[in-house]
Design a protein around this motif. Structure first.
Motif, PDB file in Angstrom:
ATOM      1  N   HIS A  46       0.862  -1.185   0.000  1.00 16.82           N
ATOM      2  CA  HIS A  46       0.000   0.000   0.000  1.00 16.82           C
ATOM      3  C   HIS A  46       0.900   1.238   0.000  1.00 16.82           C
ATOM      4  N   VAL A  47       0.797   2.055  -1.022  1.00 19.19           N
ATOM      5  CA  VAL A  47       1.640   3.248  -1.119  1.00 19.19           C
ATOM      6  C   VAL A  47       1.206   4.261  -0.066  1.00 19.19           C
ATOM      7  N   SER A  48       2.165   4.731   0.720  1.00 16.31           N
ATOM      8  CA  SER A  48       1.886   5.711   1.774  1.00 16.31           C
ATOM      9  C   SER A  48       2.825   6.904   1.627  1.00 16.31           C
ATOM     10  N   LYS A  49       2.629   7.906   2.451  1.00 22.35           N
ATOM     11  CA  LYS A  49       3.470   9.105   2.388  1.00 22.35           C
ATOM     12  C   LYS A  49       4.916   8.793   2.762  1.00 22.35           C
ATOM     13  N   GLU A  50       5.118   7.782   3.609  1.00 27.81           N
ATOM     14  CA  GLU A  50       6.470   7.424   4.025  1.00 27.81           C
ATOM     15  C   GLU A  50       7.306   6.839   2.885  1.00 27.81           C
ATOM     16  N   ASP A  51       6.650   6.401   1.816  1.00 27.48           N
ATOM     17  CA  ASP A  51       7.379   5.777   0.704  1.00 27.48           C
ATOM     18  C   ASP A  51       8.118   6.784  -0.166  1.00 27.48           C
ATOM     19  N   GLN A  52       7.798   8.060  -0.019  1.00 28.70           N
ATOM     20  CA  GLN A  52       8.425   9.131  -0.801  1.00 28.70           C
ATOM     21  C   GLN A  52       8.256   8.891  -2.301  1.00 28.70           C
ATOM     22  N   ASN A  53       9.362   8.683  -3.051  1.00 28.48           N
ATOM     23  CA  ASN A  53       9.250   8.613  -4.510  1.00 28.48           C
ATOM     24  C   ASN A  53       9.430   7.213  -5.098  1.00 28.48           C
ATOM     25  N   ILE A  54      10.112   6.322  -4.379  1.00 21.60           N
ATOM     26  CA  ILE A  54      10.467   5.015  -4.941  1.00 21.60           C
ATOM     27  C   ILE A  54      10.183   3.912  -3.933  1.00 21.60           C
ATOM     28  N   VAL A  55       9.607   2.816  -4.441  1.00 26.49           N
ATOM     29  CA  VAL A  55       9.409   1.594  -3.658  1.00 26.49           C
ATOM     30  C   VAL A  55       9.981   0.438  -4.467  1.00 26.49           C
ATOM     31  N   VAL A  56      10.739  -0.433  -3.812  1.00 27.17           N
ATOM     32  CA  VAL A  56      11.302  -1.603  -4.484  1.00 27.17           C
ATOM     33  C   VAL A  56      10.527  -2.835  -4.037  1.00 27.17           C
ATOM     34  N   ILE A  57       9.887  -3.511  -5.003  1.00 27.61           N
ATOM     35  CA  ILE A  57       9.188  -4.759  -4.725  1.00 27.61           C
ATOM     36  C   ILE A  57      10.157  -5.906  -5.000  1.00 27.61           C
ATOM     37  N   ASP A  58      10.543  -6.605  -3.967  1.00 25.71           N
ATOM     38  CA  ASP A  58      11.520  -7.684  -4.091  1.00 25.71           C
ATOM     39  C   ASP A  58      10.823  -9.002  -4.433  1.00 25.71           C
ATOM     40  N   GLY A  59      11.407  -9.743  -5.362  1.00 21.83           N
ATOM     41  CA  GLY A  59      10.821 -11.022  -5.767  1.00 21.83           C
ATOM     42  C   GLY A  59      10.747 -12.015  -4.623  1.00 21.83           C
ATOM     43  N   PHE A  60      11.713 -11.954  -3.719  1.00 22.86           N
ATOM     44  CA  PHE A  60      11.722 -12.861  -2.578  1.00 22.86           C
ATOM     45  C   PHE A  60      10.518 -12.610  -1.671  1.00 22.86           C
ATOM     46  N   THR A  61      10.143 -11.341  -1.520  1.00 23.32           N
ATOM     47  CA  THR A  61       8.970 -10.995  -0.718  1.00 23.32           C
ATOM     48  C   THR A  61       7.700 -11.553  -1.333  1.00 23.32           C
ATOM     49  N   ILE A  62       7.602 -11.501  -2.656  1.00 24.70           N
ATOM     50  CA  ILE A  62       6.438 -12.046  -3.348  1.00 24.70           C
ATOM     51  C   ILE A  62       6.334 -13.546  -3.114  1.00 24.70           C
ATOM     52  N   VAL A  63       7.465 -14.241  -3.230  1.00 26.73           N
ATOM     53  CA  VAL A  63       7.473 -15.688  -3.003  1.00 26.73           C
ATOM     54  C   VAL A  63       7.042 -16.004  -1.574  1.00 26.73           C
ATOM     55  N   GLU A  64       7.521 -15.234  -0.618  1.00 27.67           N
ATOM     56  CA  GLU A  64       7.144 -15.463   0.789  1.00 27.67           C
ATOM     57  C   GLU A  64       5.643 -15.335   0.993  1.00 27.67           C
ATOM     58  N   GLN A  65       5.038 -14.307   0.369  1.00 21.96           N
ATOM     59  CA  GLN A  65       3.602 -14.102   0.523  1.00 21.96           C
ATOM     60  C   GLN A  65       2.797 -15.240  -0.095  1.00 21.96           C
ATOM     61  N   ILE A  66       3.244 -15.723  -1.251  1.00 22.37           N
ATOM     62  CA  ILE A  66       2.519 -16.811  -1.914  1.00 22.37           C
ATOM     63  C   ILE A  66       2.666 -18.111  -1.133  1.00 22.37           C
ATOM     64  N   VAL A  67       3.865 -18.356  -0.601  1.00 25.59           N
ATOM     65  CA  VAL A  67       4.111 -19.584   0.167  1.00 25.59           C
ATOM     66  C   VAL A  67       3.234 -19.638   1.405  1.00 25.59           C
ATOM     67  N   VAL A  68       2.978 -18.494   2.019  1.00 20.36           N
ATOM     68  CA  VAL A  68       2.095 -18.457   3.193  1.00 20.36           C
ATOM     69  C   VAL A  68       0.684 -18.907   2.809  1.00 20.36           C
ATOM     70  N   LEU A  69       0.222 -18.467   1.616  1.00 23.39           N
ATOM     71  CA  LEU A  69      -1.122 -18.821   1.182  1.00 23.39           C
ATOM     72  C   LEU A  69      -1.198 -20.245   0.635  1.00 23.39           C
ATOM     73  N   PHE A  70      -0.159 -20.645  -0.110  1.00 24.54           N
ATOM     74  CA  PHE A  70      -0.136 -21.970  -0.743  1.00 24.54           C
ATOM     75  C   PHE A  70       1.217 -22.633  -0.472  1.00 24.54           C
ATOM     76  N   PRO A  71       1.359 -23.299   0.665  1.00 25.37           N
ATOM     77  CA  PRO A  71       2.659 -23.864   1.074  1.00 25.37           C
ATOM     78  C   PRO A  71       3.226 -24.876   0.086  1.00 25.37           C
ATOM     79  N   ASN A  72       2.370 -25.596  -0.632  1.00 18.08           N
ATOM     80  CA  ASN A  72       2.850 -26.661  -1.527  1.00 18.08           C
ATOM     81  C   ASN A  72       3.000 -26.206  -2.977  1.00 18.08           C
TER      82      ASN A  72
END
Length: 205
Positions: A46-72
């Motif tokens: 969620h983009v907030s004021k604290e993010d300023q101008n740039i946010v980096v979405i890391d692929g490892f973070t995406i994998v972690e989120q998916i693994v939580v929902l679908f472990p297998n």
């Protein structure tokens, strides 16, 4: 065993302030149809004021989120390991006076650079010598050479940059566009390395 879920992240994207960044925004997803539709709507940030101008979405973070929902679920990341998100802040409309002053400054600077270059390479004596070789007469200002040369110099600059105002002559990118692309790519790479909170957290440990 379920079919793998393939994710290819984009190099960079632009979003509006206070928006939600979903997986379909930062990359392409392919795999089982029911899983693909669900994953495309996965909220990553969620983009907030604290993010300023740039946010980096890391692929490892995406994998972690998916693994939580679908472990297998098997997940394959393809392409860049990060996606740099540029937050498009509202910018004030530039003043016409400032634009005119900058345009005048650049115009005078370019003209001085061209004139100094021609002075350094002794262009005027060369044109005088060329006139003498072709006509057998000495002329201080061989305008029949200098005027077409000046026009050709301007036309050559237009063709070199491949633009006439907003009109393009062909699909080939201009040197300026290539330099801007390289600058943006280097900027995204720098942001991915230095603004990546996931990587920074691991380094702090």
């Amino acid at each position: 065993m379920t079919a793998p879920l393939y994710i290819r992240l984009k190099q960079s994207i632009g979003v509006e302030p206070q928006s939600e960044i979903r997986l379909k925004d930062v990359g392409r997803v392919t795999g089982p149809v029911h899983l693909k539709r669900m994953m495309e709507e996965l909220v990553l940030h969620h983009v907030s004021k604290e993010d300023q101008n740039i946010v980096v979405i890391d692929g490892f973070t995406i994998v972690e989120q998916i693994v939580v929902l679908f472990p297998n679920q098997e997940i394959e990341l393809i392409g860049p390991a990060h996606c740099v998100v540029h937050i498009n802040k509202m910018k004030a409309k530039p003043s016409l006076v400032i634009v005119a002053l900058i345009w005048l400054l650049l115009f005078v600077g370019a003209a001085m650079a061209i004139m100094n270059f021609h002075y350094d390479v002794s262009m005027e004596p060369v044109q005088q010598k060329l006139h003498y070789m072709l006509t057998g007469q000495e002329e201080e200002h061989p305008l029949w050479i200098q005027i077409p040369y000046s026009i050709g110099l301007g036309v050559g600059m237009i063709l070199f940059f491949n633009h006439w105002f907003k009109k393009r002559f062909n699909e080939e990118p201009s040197p300026m566009e290539v330099e801007v692309f390289n600058y943006q790519e280097n900027l995204d790479h720098y942001a991915a390395v230095n603004e990546n909170k996931v990587e920074n957290q691991h380094e702090d440990r």
